[in-house]
Design a protein around this motif. Structure first.
Motif, short mmCIF file in Angstrom:
data_model
loop_
_atom_site.label_atom_id
_atom_site.label_comp_id
_atom_site.label_asym_id
_atom_site.label_seq_id
_atom_site.Cartn_x
_atom_site.Cartn_y
_atom_site.Cartn_z
N LEU A 44 32.11 -16.05 -55.48
CA LEU A 44 31.76 -15.40 -56.74
C LEU A 44 30.30 -15.65 -57.10
CD1 LEU A 44 34.87 -16.23 -58.95
CD2 LEU A 44 34.09 -13.93 -58.36
N LYS A 45 29.88 -16.89 -56.95
CA LYS A 45 28.51 -17.24 -57.29
C LYS A 45 27.52 -16.45 -56.45
CE LYS A 45 27.85 -21.59 -57.97
NZ LYS A 45 27.62 -23.05 -57.75
N ALA A 46 27.81 -16.33 -55.15
CA ALA A 46 26.92 -15.59 -54.25
C ALA A 46 26.91 -14.11 -54.59
CB ALA A 46 27.37 -15.80 -52.81
N ALA A 47 28.09 -13.54 -54.85
CA ALA A 47 28.17 -12.12 -55.17
C ALA A 47 27.46 -11.82 -56.48
CB ALA A 47 29.63 -11.68 -55.25
N ALA A 48 27.67 -12.66 -57.48
CA ALA A 48 27.05 -12.44 -58.78
C ALA A 48 25.53 -12.49 -58.67
CB ALA A 48 27.54 -13.48 -59.78
N ALA A 49 25.01 -13.45 -57.90
CA ALA A 49 23.56 -13.55 -57.71
C ALA A 49 23.01 -12.33 -56.98
CB ALA A 49 23.23 -14.83 -56.94
N GLU A 50 23.77 -11.85 -56.01
CA GLU A 50 23.31 -10.71 -55.20
C GLU A 50 23.24 -9.43 -56.01
OE1 GLU A 50 25.08 -7.92 -51.62
OE2 GLU A 50 25.62 -10.05 -51.64
N ILE A 51 24.24 -9.17 -56.85
CA ILE A 51 24.29 -7.88 -57.54
C ILE A 51 23.80 -7.94 -58.99
CG2 ILE A 51 26.20 -7.12 -56.10
CD1 ILE A 51 28.12 -7.69 -58.29
N GLY A 52 23.47 -9.13 -59.46
CA GLY A 52 22.99 -9.25 -60.84
C GLY A 52 24.11 -9.21 -61.85
#
Length: 254
Positions: A44-52
């Motif tokens: 989740l942390k990685a996805a959130a950082a990637e897509i804003g």
């Protein structure tokens, strides 16, 4: 030109990878305030950082977690305008070997989790004035079957039964409830199966390609617009025509 969704609060469950991440990306690009929810914090942390986007760790099969998702969206983004109930699991298990626990797990996440998330978000969706619920169902169950996925297919067909009655109940509150039904979509899991497998899947689709996660995200984005306000209780199949051929022979002359 569709009314922009910029600034609206969008919740995407199961948003750390695959179709959910694609849906979240499409809404984030459109300027929405996106909250992704799931069980794997690192993903989740990685996805959130990637897509804003923002994220919250939650298990949709638990009512308290679904309530916390809605509360987090309200705290961070002022409410919930769009709920994309996308979280789903699809473990392979033939019926003869399937245990009660296997059934409970799949139905608990895919069907019960959908219902709990919608219920928890109702006050915020009604307050929004343009509440949208968009379920990620599947062609598997409502239209097709696949050995090893009887529990999955049942849960996805069940989502549509829930959708129809929920759409009637929530219409007076100004909330629409619709579903997208993906066909074969190119996600991380499919890519790992190899080129031969992917080519075989493509051959079964009239459009001669697998769908992208953005194809599903774009369908969700349309259903979230003001222009889709009079569409409710509808199932939108996004499969490149996969369910259309009557047999394999129907594809042979293309």
């Amino acid at each position: 030109m569709f009314t922009p969704v910029a600034g609206r609060s969008v919740v995407v469950t199961g948003g750390s990878k695959g179709i959910g991440k694609g849906i979240a990306r499409v809404f984030a690009r459109a300027g929405a305030n996106v909250l992704v929810a799931g069980r794997d914090e690192e993903a989740l942390k990685a996805a959130a950082a990637e897509i804003g986007a923002s994220y919250v760790v939650a298990d949709v099969s638990r009512a308290a977690d679904c309530e916390r998702i809605a509360e987090t969206a309200a705290e961070r983004h002022g409410g919930v305008d769009v709920l994309c109930a996308n979280a789903g699991i699809f473990p392979d298990k033939k019926l003869a070997e399937m245990t009660e626990a296997d059934i409970d797990e799949v139905v608990g996440v895919n069907l019960k989790g959908t219902m709990l998330c919608v219920r928890a978000s109702l006050p915020a969706l009604e307050a929004s004035g343009h509440g949208r619920v968009i379920l990620t169902s599947s062609i598997t169950g409502p239209f097709t079957g696949l050995p090893g996925w009887s529990h999955y297919g049942a849960s996805k067909a069940g989502q549509l039964g829930f959708m129809r009655t929920a759409a009637i109940e929530l219409a007076p509150k100004g909330i629409t409830v619709n579903a997208v039904l993906p066909g074969n979509i190119l996600t991380e899991g499919l890519a790992d199966l190899g080129d031969d497998y992917l080519r075989g899947m493509e051959a079964a689709i009239p459009m001669r390609r697998l769908g992208s996660v953005e194809d599903i995200g774009n369908a969700c984005l349309f259903l979230a617009t003001d222009e889709a306000a009079f569409i409710t209780g509808h199932s939108l199949v996004v499969d490149g025509g996969q369910v259309l051929p009557e047999s394999q022979d129907a594809m042979s002359g293309l």
